[in-house]
Design an enzyme around this catalytic site. Structure first.
Site, PDB file in Angstrom:
ATOM      1  N   ASP A   1       0.829  -1.204   0.000  1.00  0.00           N
ATOM      2  CA  ASP A   1       0.000   0.000   0.000  1.00  0.00           C
ATOM      3  C   ASP A   1       0.865   1.257   0.000  1.00  0.00           C
ATOM      4  OD1 ASP A   1      -2.512  -1.105  -0.120  1.00  0.00           O
ATOM      5  OD2 ASP A   1      -2.847  -1.092   2.045  1.00  0.00           O
ATOM      6  N   VAL A   2       1.888   1.264   0.847  1.00  0.00           N
ATOM      7  CA  VAL A   2       2.756   2.440   0.959  1.00  0.00           C
ATOM      8  C   VAL A   2       3.434   2.738  -0.377  1.00  0.00           C
ATOM      9  CG1 VAL A   2       4.856   3.343   2.038  1.00  0.00           C
ATOM     10  CG2 VAL A   2       3.135   2.202   3.444  1.00  0.00           C
TER      11      VAL A   2
END
Length: 399
Positions: A173-174
């Site tokens: 996600d990051v």
């Protein structure tokens, strides 16, 4: 905390239709750079991460607080016709729209590619999906943990004799959020040349594969590799963690000269002349032997003493800190990587700082993470709605 945006994206308006982490992190980065971010959330519940806790601060989830500063929040039922009318008004004022809806959601509401081409030709649209718009998995939702598993990232993480292990944070996600931010900036740059916006697509699946970098290259070139090495490196030795007399430390020897200096500091200069260790390719083959010798030597003193001696000799190394240790480190403070903002219900709220520094167009934390719907009326008034219109929208449960 300042109210005035001076960053490189000042004057850019971003409509944030995202939730969870990849999208909110992307738009927060744009907000830190000075963009005006309007976060659109479902009435009553808001972004899912508002409920992801503990910990909470005055009812606000720490998870949400960590990825949503420098934004204003409006609640809007986008599935309702009235909500779609308001969404059109928001789009008309935006430079960028970011969404992470399931494929087909915006077109289902009437916001097709043709609609955008006709009604918002300068808009940069970034769609963050699980698997992309095409391919056999395109209809599936994306979850960081599942993508860590499917991409092979977990297969190269963890002890050599243990099982696959996920990263300690939602790293897919990051990285997807960061890639989305990069893509949006590139599309805005292209708009200066072409005069037109465009659609940009970023997926968790492709991001997770891209994150394999050198490991993927090793497998593609040799047809082998991709195993687990614990905290070690597949192509560099010594490059792992070791136990000292009191704590764990990390050692990252990147070349043969650094290895010779390491051997000297550890009191074993003869290692640099041993044919098993003299070159990195030999050390990779004999990693068990050299790692054992290094750990035996390091157990003679404390981590802090070894780190001091090795750094003085130009050898990359560091003590393994807890997250609390890292956040309280003097260098963290010196680089402004913890900031305090005033939140309307929490009061003084500590947040991570901004990792990119612009020396002429300074980035800033101007607003705390918003409470759900905190700016609904303010934003509606900016769109031209009066008190009667806003009351009607509330009565109809549009906002």
């Amino acid at each position: 905390m300042t109210e005035t945006a001076t960053g490189p994206m000042a004057g850019t308006r971003v409509l944030d239709l995202t939730r969870i982490l990849a999208g909110p992190l992307c738009t927060m980065m744009l907000g830190d750079m000075g963009a005006e971010i309007v976060k659109v959330e479902p009435p009553g519940t808001g972004d899912d991460t508002r409920a992801w806790g503990p910990p909470f601060a005055a009812g606000e989830a720490a998870y949400f607080l960590g990825a949503n500063r420098n934004k204003r929040s409006i609640t809007l039922n986008m599935a309702a016709p009235g909500g779609q009318r308001v969404l059109k008004e928001l789009i008309a004022k935006a430079d960028v729209l970011v969404d992470n809806f399931k494929l087909g959601t915006l077109p289902k509401w009437g916001f097709t590619d043709a609609w955008f081409d006709k009604n918002a030709p300068r808009l940069v649209r970034c769609s963050i999906t699980g698997y992309g718009a095409t391919g056999p998995k395109s209809a599936l939702p994306g979850y960081d943990f599942i993508l860590q598993a499917e991409s092979g990232l977990m297969s190269i993480t963890g002890p050599e004799d243990g099982g696959p292990t996920k990263y300690g944070v939602a790293i897919v996600d990051v990285c997807t959020g960061m890639l989305a931010c990069n893509a949006i900036l590139a599309a805005l740059h292209a708009r200066q040349r072409t005069g037109k916006g465009q659609k940009v697509e970023v997926s968790l699946y492709e991001s997770s594969l891209f994150m394999l970098v050198n490991v993927a290259s090793n497998v593609l070139v040799s047809g082998k590799g991709g195993g687990r090495f614990g905290n070690g490196h597949p192509s560099i030795v010594p490059y792992t963690t070791y136990q000292t007399s009191d704590a764990m430390m990390a050692l990252a020897v990147g070349n043969d000269n650094q290895f010779a200096r390491t051997a000297e500091v550890l009191g074993h200069p003869e290692w640099a002349k041993d044919e098993r260790f003299v070159q990195n390719r030999a050390r990779v083959v004999n990693r068990v032997a050299i790692d054992s010798l290094i750990e035996d030597a390091l157990k003679r003193d404390t981590a802090d003493n070894w780190v001091s001696k090795l750094k003085a000799a130009g050898v990359p190394c560091g003590r393994i800190n807890s997250v609390a240790d890292a956040l309280s480190d003097a260098h963290t403070q010196a680089r402004g990587m913890v900031e305090t903002v005033e939140h309307p219900t929490i009061g003084a709220l500590k947040l991570l700082g901004i990792p990119f520094k612009f020396y002429d167009t300074e980035c800033s934390v101007r607003h705390p993470p918003p409470m759900l719907g905190q700016h609904t009326e303010e934003i509606l008034r900016e769109l031209g709605h009066d008190a009667v219109s806003i009351a009607r929208l509330r009565q109809d449960k549009v906002v």
